[in-house]
Design a protein around this motif. Structure first.
Motif, PDB file in Angstrom:
ATOM      1  N   TYR A   1     -17.041 -45.177 -21.153  1.00  0.00           N
ATOM      2  CA  TYR A   1     -16.143 -45.369 -20.006  1.00  0.00           C
ATOM      3  C   TYR A   1     -16.945 -45.678 -18.740  1.00  0.00           C
ATOM      4  CZ  TYR A   1     -12.664 -44.890 -16.443  1.00  0.00           C
ATOM      5  OH  TYR A   1     -11.854 -45.172 -15.377  1.00  0.00           O
ATOM      6  N   ASP A   2     -18.027 -44.934 -18.552  1.00  0.00           N
ATOM      7  CA  ASP A   2     -18.872 -45.149 -17.361  1.00  0.00           C
ATOM      8  C   ASP A   2     -19.333 -46.596 -17.274  1.00  0.00           C
ATOM      9  OD1 ASP A   2     -18.828 -42.820 -16.086  1.00  0.00           O
ATOM     10  OD2 ASP A   2     -20.839 -42.151 -16.691  1.00  0.00           O
ATOM     11  N   GLU A   3     -19.691 -47.169 -18.445  1.00  0.00           N
ATOM     12  CA  GLU A   3     -20.216 -48.532 -18.421  1.00  0.00           C
ATOM     13  C   GLU A   3     -19.100 -49.573 -18.348  1.00  0.00           C
ATOM     14  OE1 GLU A   3     -23.897 -49.419 -20.467  1.00  0.00           O
ATOM     15  OE2 GLU A   3     -22.971 -51.198 -21.354  1.00  0.00           O
ATOM     16  N   THR A   4     -18.004 -49.335 -19.066  1.00  0.00           N
ATOM     17  CA  THR A   4     -16.988 -50.397 -19.178  1.00  0.00           C
ATOM     18  C   THR A   4     -15.842 -50.245 -18.193  1.00  0.00           C
ATOM     19  OG1 THR A   4     -15.671 -49.144 -20.769  1.00  0.00           O
ATOM     20  CG2 THR A   4     -17.391 -50.560 -21.675  1.00  0.00           C
ATOM     21  N   ARG A   5     -15.586 -49.002 -17.747  1.00  0.00           N
ATOM     22  CA  ARG A   5     -14.407 -48.711 -16.904  1.00  0.00           C
ATOM     23  C   ARG A   5     -13.128 -49.163 -17.595  1.00  0.00           C
ATOM     24  NH1 ARG A   5     -15.982 -44.961 -13.131  1.00  0.00           N
ATOM     25  NH2 ARG A   5     -18.194 -45.149 -13.443  1.00  0.00           N
ATOM     26  N   ASP A   6     -13.158 -49.206 -18.907  1.00  0.00           N
ATOM     27  CA  ASP A   6     -11.981 -49.560 -19.694  1.00  0.00           C
ATOM     28  C   ASP A   6     -11.242 -48.251 -19.955  1.00  0.00           C
ATOM     29  OD1 ASP A   6     -10.192 -50.097 -21.785  1.00  0.00           O
ATOM     30  OD2 ASP A   6     -11.577 -51.452 -22.820  1.00  0.00           O
ATOM     31  N   ARG A   7      -9.976 -48.175 -19.515  1.00  0.00           N
ATOM     32  CA  ARG A   7      -9.296 -46.875 -19.611  1.00  0.00           C
ATOM     33  C   ARG A   7      -9.087 -46.443 -21.057  1.00  0.00           C
ATOM     34  NH1 ARG A   7      -3.603 -49.151 -17.440  1.00  0.00           N
ATOM     35  NH2 ARG A   7      -3.188 -50.400 -19.265  1.00  0.00           N
ATOM     36  N   ARG A   8      -9.165 -47.371 -22.002  1.00  0.00           N
ATOM     37  CA  ARG A   8      -9.103 -46.968 -23.415  1.00  0.00           C
ATOM     38  C   ARG A   8     -10.291 -46.089 -23.783  1.00  0.00           C
ATOM     39  NH1 ARG A   8      -9.753 -51.292 -27.343  1.00  0.00           N
ATOM     40  NH2 ARG A   8     -11.244 -51.990 -25.788  1.00  0.00           N
ATOM     41  N   HIS A   9     -11.354 -46.166 -22.992  1.00  0.00           N
ATOM     42  CA  HIS A   9     -12.557 -45.400 -23.298  1.00  0.00           C
ATOM     43  C   HIS A   9     -12.572 -44.025 -22.636  1.00  0.00           C
ATOM     44  CE1 HIS A   9     -14.642 -49.485 -24.231  1.00  0.00           C
ATOM     45  NE2 HIS A   9     -13.802 -49.105 -25.162  1.00  0.00           N
ATOM     46  N   ALA A  10     -11.531 -43.713 -21.871  1.00  0.00           N
ATOM     47  CA  ALA A  10     -11.434 -42.348 -21.343  1.00  0.00           C
ATOM     48  C   ALA A  10     -11.203 -41.427 -22.539  1.00  0.00           C
ATOM     49  CB  ALA A  10     -10.264 -42.251 -20.372  1.00  0.00           C
ATOM     50  N   PRO A  11     -12.027 -40.368 -22.676  1.00  0.00           N
ATOM     51  CA  PRO A  11     -11.873 -39.508 -23.852  1.00  0.00           C
ATOM     52  C   PRO A  11     -10.455 -38.942 -23.943  1.00  0.00           C
ATOM     53  CG  PRO A  11     -13.784 -38.852 -22.535  1.00  0.00           C
ATOM     54  CD  PRO A  11     -13.081 -39.917 -21.768  1.00  0.00           C
ATOM     55  N   ALA A  12      -9.907 -38.907 -25.151  1.00  0.00           N
ATOM     56  CA  ALA A  12      -8.550 -38.379 -25.349  1.00  0.00           C
ATOM     57  C   ALA A  12      -8.520 -36.922 -24.885  1.00  0.00           C
ATOM     58  CB  ALA A  12      -8.174 -38.469 -26.816  1.00  0.00           C
ATOM     59  N   PRO A  13      -7.500 -36.540 -24.120  1.00  0.00           N
ATOM     60  CA  PRO A  13      -7.438 -35.151 -23.640  1.00  0.00           C
ATOM     61  C   PRO A  13      -7.514 -34.120 -24.768  1.00  0.00           C
ATOM     62  CG  PRO A  13      -5.768 -36.499 -22.558  1.00  0.00           C
ATOM     63  CD  PRO A  13      -6.401 -37.365 -23.603  1.00  0.00           C
ATOM     64  N   GLY A  14      -6.976 -34.470 -25.927  1.00  0.00           N
ATOM     65  CA  GLY A  14      -7.021 -33.532 -27.060  1.00  0.00           C
ATOM     66  C   GLY A  14      -8.451 -33.225 -27.490  1.00  0.00           C
ATOM     67  N   LEU A  15      -9.336 -34.208 -27.351  1.00  0.00           N
ATOM     68  CA  LEU A  15     -10.750 -33.980 -27.685  1.00  0.00           C
ATOM     69  C   LEU A  15     -11.342 -32.951 -26.731  1.00  0.00           C
ATOM     70  CD1 LEU A  15     -12.527 -37.435 -28.281  1.00  0.00           C
ATOM     71  CD2 LEU A  15     -12.175 -35.598 -29.912  1.00  0.00           C
ATOM     72  N   ARG A  16     -11.029 -33.156 -25.435  1.00  0.00           N
ATOM     73  CA  ARG A  16     -11.549 -32.213 -24.428  1.00  0.00           C
ATOM     74  C   ARG A  16     -11.082 -30.796 -24.731  1.00  0.00           C
ATOM     75  NH1 ARG A  16      -8.642 -30.378 -20.896  1.00  0.00           N
ATOM     76  NH2 ARG A  16      -7.269 -32.159 -20.546  1.00  0.00           N
ATOM     77  N   GLU A  17      -9.802 -30.672 -25.095  1.00  0.00           N
ATOM     78  CA  GLU A  17      -9.249 -29.347 -25.366  1.00  0.00           C
ATOM     79  C   GLU A  17      -9.972 -28.671 -26.530  1.00  0.00           C
ATOM     80  OE1 GLU A  17      -5.032 -30.396 -25.599  1.00  0.00           O
ATOM     81  OE2 GLU A  17      -4.680 -28.237 -25.258  1.00  0.00           O
ATOM     82  N   LEU A  18     -10.178 -29.429 -27.603  1.00  0.00           N
ATOM     83  CA  LEU A  18     -10.834 -28.845 -28.779  1.00  0.00           C
ATOM     84  C   LEU A  18     -12.276 -28.459 -28.458  1.00  0.00           C
ATOM     85  CD1 LEU A  18      -9.384 -31.155 -31.571  1.00  0.00           C
ATOM     86  CD2 LEU A  18      -9.010 -28.703 -31.344  1.00  0.00           C
ATOM     87  N   VAL A  19     -12.963 -29.334 -27.700  1.00  0.00           N
ATOM     88  CA  VAL A  19     -14.354 -29.033 -27.347  1.00  0.00           C
ATOM     89  C   VAL A  19     -14.397 -27.767 -26.485  1.00  0.00           C
ATOM     90  CG1 VAL A  19     -16.394 -29.829 -26.082  1.00  0.00           C
ATOM     91  CG2 VAL A  19     -15.148 -31.417 -27.566  1.00  0.00           C
ATOM     92  N   ALA A  20     -13.464 -27.684 -25.521  1.00  0.00           N
ATOM     93  CA  ALA A  20     -13.435 -26.511 -24.638  1.00  0.00           C
ATOM     94  C   ALA A  20     -13.171 -25.240 -25.444  1.00  0.00           C
ATOM     95  CB  ALA A  20     -12.363 -26.694 -23.567  1.00  0.00           C
ATOM     96  N   ALA A  21     -12.412 -25.369 -26.531  1.00  0.00           N
ATOM     97  CA  ALA A  21     -12.100 -24.203 -27.362  1.00  0.00           C
ATOM     98  C   ALA A  21     -13.221 -23.898 -28.351  1.00  0.00           C
ATOM     99  CB  ALA A  21     -10.793 -24.451 -28.112  1.00  0.00           C
TER     100      ALA A  21
END
Ligand code: 3HC
Length: 469
Positions: free
Chosen positions: A248-268
């Motif tokens: 995402y940092d390189e492309t700024r393509d919003r498809r590359h924003a990590p899925a919120p569900g991934l963040r949730e699982l990682v946080a857990a």
């Protein structure tokens, strides 16, 4: 300079696998970990992997001993002084990597090559943190390293002539196929693979299908070796999240924003196989619904062959049927169900809001297909996940980053895909993929789903395949 002795720093899943690959090819390996506990975990990875090979009769016990005998494990980085090549496989934190490369630069002989197995960080930046940027490259292996046959050799703008070629030659000695590429976020494989995995996580969040349904469509239907959630668990959800951030940092393509569900699982703390629990729990395998086989009347719109097969299986056609199937078409009216056949083994079944999926699912089971119930969204699951990936591959080629053969080989050998994206595009049909992308674009208005200009150009020229140079 022929590489004969190799250092591997970091003996997690990847590092231990890489050390095994070198030792199997007859090279001497020094494996380095930060402390005794980590070293003993690294030894465990190595012994388990070789032990399994012996159990399966793929490796003789004395060969295992010879391989283990070529690996010296230590917590002392100074033992890397004699290595011709050092491969780093420590956690993906730039500060850790910079500090390590700074150290390696002092410890290793000046002609030694320093390589990073980073899946996401810029190799150029790592190289620039040393006094020998011309002899720092990326050597990107794929999980599980002893099995996957690809190595991405990443050269930077300052890599000395010959170094990337030498690493490519070394990869061949290891029994791998090298693909030499420049330093762009995700290189070839992660740039194409991770957005697809992220997209699968988004489809799950949107309730387009279940975890097991999506994995079944992609594995059993599309013929990939693993479904996206099983693969995310293998790669690690934390790693996947980090790669998406970097893309995402390189492309700024919003498809590359990590899925919120991934963040949730990682946080857990659910990181996938490495923590014992990710999208799947321990020992949990994708569930399959048992066949039911309810007798039904039916009508099929859009596929006479399917209608014939259902009749041959004993079902009756009726003007006012129990189940009205629309093959490949959006179903809208009462009791209408859209059916999309994926490969030989799966049928996506998407009922309209007024209908239920069960009857159609039963009919598909009778035909030997696993039904996967989907919400009616453009592309359902298979096309929604595959077509943007194919489109991304066309754009990657068109950008001049990598050639068609390299991209195809990278996806086949790095991910075990049955075919590379260009091979897949050509076998599905350029026009069909283009039309599917248009449908996705019309529904989601996602700019990246618009068919790549090169795809449109080839179709306009009447071509059915990509010209190989
Ligand atoms: N270590 C060593 N060997 C392993 C292994 C492991 N962790 N896992 C499987 N193997 C070996 C088995 O011993 C077996 O060897 P054999 O054929 O010589 O007996 C062979 O691999 C096949 O294993 P299985 O029969 O148990 O299982 P499958 O046939 O289901 O294959 C798989 C397993 C090879 C993992 C296959 O499912 C696959 O190719 N999956 C795709 C993996 C993938 O996409 N990897 C790339 C991820 S992206 C990445 O790593 C980049 C990073 O930067 C994010």
């Amino acid at each position: 300079m022929a590489v004969e002795s190799v250092g591997v720093v970091g003996l997690g899943t990847m590092g231990a696998g890489i050390a095994e690959v070198f030792a199997r090819a007859g090279l001497d390996v020094v494996g380095v970990e930060a402390d005794e506990a980590a070293l003993s975990r690294g030894r465990g990875h190595l012994e388990r992997s070789l032990g399994r090979a012996v159990e399966r009769g793929k490796l003789a016990p004395d060969e295992r001993e010879a391989i283990l005998g070529r690996v010296r494990l230590t917590t002392d980085r100074a033992e890397l002084a004699g290595a011709d090549l050092v491969v780093e496989a420590i956690p993906e934190v730039m500060a850790f990597k910079s500090a390590l490369f700074d150290d390696l630069d002092r410890i290793c002989k000046p002609e030694a090559i320093l390589a990073t197995n980073t899946s996401s960080l810029p190799v150029t930046k790592i190289a620039a943190s040393t006094g020998r940027p011309g002899r720092v490259v990326g050597l990107h292996f794929f999980n599980p390293a002893p099995v996957m046959r690809l190595v991405e050799v990443v050269r930077t703008v300052v890599t000395e002539p010959g170094v990337a070629e030498e690493m490519a030659e070394l990869a061949r000695r290891l029994g791998k196929t090298p693909v030499v590429v420049g330093d762009r976020a995700g290189f070839v494989v992660n740039r194409l693979l991770l957005p697809y995995l992220n997209h699968a996580a988004l489809l799950l969040e949107q309730g387009v299908a279940t975890r097991d349904g999506i994995d079944t469509v992609m594995r059993q239907g599309a013929g990939l070796p693993m479904g996206p959630f099983a693969l995310l668990d293998l790669i690690g959800l934390d790693t996947s999240y980090e790669v998406m951030e970097v893309l995402y940092d390189e492309t700024r393509d919003r498809r590359h924003a990590p899925a919120p569900g991934l963040r949730e699982l990682v946080a857990a703390g659910r990181l996938g196989r490495k923590s014992g629990h990710g999208f799947y729990g321990p020992e949990e395998a994708p569930a399959q619904a048992p066949p039911k086989g309810t007798p039904l009347t039916f009508r099929v719109v859009g596929d006479d062959e399917l209608a014939g097969r259902l009749e041959a299986a004993g079902f009756k056609q009726a003007a006012e049927p129990d189940v009205l199937l629309h093959v490949g078409l959006a179903a809208t009216g009462e009791r209408e169900v859209r059916v999309n056949l994926v490969g030989e083994g799966v049928a996506e079944v998407a009922p309209s809001l007024h209908a239920t999926a069960e009857g159609a699912a039963d009919l598909m089971r009778v035909l030997g297909r696993t039904p996967v119930v989907c919400r009616q969204r453009a592309g359902l699951v298979a096309e929604a996940l595959l077509y943007p990936y194919l489109n991304d591959a066309v754009r990657m080629y068109d950008s001049g980053y990598a050639g068609i053969e390299d991209i195809d080989a990278a996806m086949r050998l790095g991910c075990g895909y049955p075919a590379g994206p260009f091979e897949m595009l050509e076998s599905i049909g350029l026009e069909r993929v283009r039309d599917g992308l248009r449908e996705l674009h019309a529904e989601y208005r996602e700019p990246a789903y618009a068919p790549a200009p090169l795809l449109e150009e080839l179709i306009a020229a009447g071509l059915t395949a990509f010209p190989r140079r």
